[in-house]
Design an enzyme around this catalytic site. Structure first.
Site, mmCIF file in Angstrom:
data_model
loop_
_atom_site.group_PDB
_atom_site.id
_atom_site.type_symbol
_atom_site.label_atom_id
_atom_site.label_comp_id
_atom_site.label_asym_id
_atom_site.label_seq_id
_atom_site.Cartn_x
_atom_site.Cartn_y
_atom_site.Cartn_z
ATOM 1 N N ASP A 144 0.864 -1.185 0.000
ATOM 2 C CA ASP A 144 0.000 0.000 0.000
ATOM 3 C C ASP A 144 0.898 1.232 0.000
ATOM 4 O OD1 ASP A 144 -1.765 -2.117 0.598
ATOM 5 O OD2 ASP A 144 -3.069 -0.815 1.779
ATOM 6 N N LYS A 207 -6.798 3.383 -3.621
ATOM 7 C CA LYS A 207 -7.206 3.482 -2.217
ATOM 8 C C LYS A 207 -7.364 4.948 -1.833
ATOM 9 C CE LYS A 207 -5.366 2.254 2.381
ATOM 10 N NZ LYS A 207 -4.264 1.562 3.085
ATOM 11 N N LYS A 243 -10.182 0.241 -2.630
ATOM 12 C CA LYS A 243 -10.101 0.147 -1.175
ATOM 13 C C LYS A 243 -10.418 1.493 -0.542
ATOM 14 C CE LYS A 243 -7.009 -1.016 2.676
ATOM 15 N NZ LYS A 243 -5.672 -1.535 3.081
#
Length: 307
Positions: A144, A207, A243
């Site tokens: 991430d 995300k 996400k």
């Protein structure tokens, strides 16, 4: 770090991004929020949301013991309720990846690691590279990364594109989630632009946020990012994951997000292969609502572990 696309190519890509219809977006969101799931459909939705969670601990006070405890919870959300799914992943700092991998051995739960000088991203690329390599070499299944928001807001889009592409190359088999920190971006048009840029640079997931800054995963932001995914899929046939992270703490909101995903992208995205919640505090509310649906009674929050 070598450029992977020309300034002209990137300019054409970003100039082709359609502006966001904010009025239309709000109307669409209002319709979704007016709907509710009941009975067996709600139970199915609660189970699905549980299976999509990335349990997360990203604090300076993280210890090996805290990470192991979180990994235990990832496997045992509520042993009194038989047949519950596990969460999708745990998310930790690169230094804790080895601890998490050992604790989750022989399970299907992924280990994700934040990277590129999380959460601010203010570091030289060499530091970001080492950050990522450390996580990958210790077994991270997912990375991430945070983008360089300052460079993006300054209009240095080629730099941001090339940085994402370079980190993607370092990931090897690990899937790359690209974090925008949408609370620092100026508009939904900027959210749409950075979504398209990250997808083009090789993101496997996009995300919303680090969870450190509010606002984060608001419905207009999430809808904008889902729309960018949809446009890319319509053009290429390639699925990109999503996400939302930050501010999703109730089962009601999580279920509304799943309805939004189904509305925009379709049922193919309704699995933890393509959709995640970055919201550790969400797990207990989902569990409480699940037990209410199964037994007709609410259980106290004290019945569920915090970590």
């Amino acid at each position: 770090m070598q450029p992977n696309t020309s300034l002209t190519e990137l300019s054409v890509l970003l100039n082709s991004v359609a502006p966001v219809d904010q009025v239309g977006s709000l109307e669409r969101i209002a319709k979704i929020q007016s709907r509710s799931l009941k009975g067996q459909a709600k139970i199915q939705g609660l189970r699905m949301a549980l299976s999509m969670i990335d349990l997360t601990t990203l604090e300076g006070k993280d210890t090996p013991g805290k990470v192991r405890q979180m990994c235990f919870k990832a496997q045992h959300l509520h042993d009194q309720a038989e047949g519950l799914p596990t969460v999708a992943a745990v998310c930790v700092f690169p230094t804790m990846v080895g601890i998490a991998k050992a604790a989750l051995a022989n399970t299907n739960i992924k280990v994700a690691a934040v990277s590129t000088a999380f959460p601010a991203g203010q570091a030289p690329f060499e530091v970001k590279k080492l950050d990522t390599l450390h996580a990958v070499e210790h077994g991270a299944d997912e990375i991430d990364m945070v983008i360089s928001r300052g460079r993006f807001l300054a209009g240095d889009y080629n730099f941001v594109y090339d940085e994402i592409a370079a980190i993607k190359e370092l990931c090897g088999a690990a899937r790359l989630k690209v974090i925008f920190e949408t609370g620092e971006l100026d508009s939904l048009d900027q959210v749409k632009r950075v979504s398209s840029l990250a997808i083009a640079a090789g993101a496997d997931f996009i995300k919303t946020s680090t969870g450190k800054i509010q606002p984060a995963a608001t419905f207009p932001v999430v809808l904008t990012m889902l729309s960018a995914i949809k446009e890319h899929y319509d053009q290429t046939g390639q699925m990109i994951g999503m996400k939302p992270a930050g501010g999703i703490s109730s089962a009601k909101i999580a279920l509304q997000h799943l309805l939004l995903v189904k509305e925009v992208l379709g049922e193919a995205w309704l699995s933890n292969e393509w959709y995640r919640f970055g919201a550790s505090s969400l797990a207990n509310d989902l569990l409480m609502q699940y037990q209410k649906q199964k037994t007709g009674k609410y259980q106290s929050a004290s019945y569920f572990s915090i970590d």
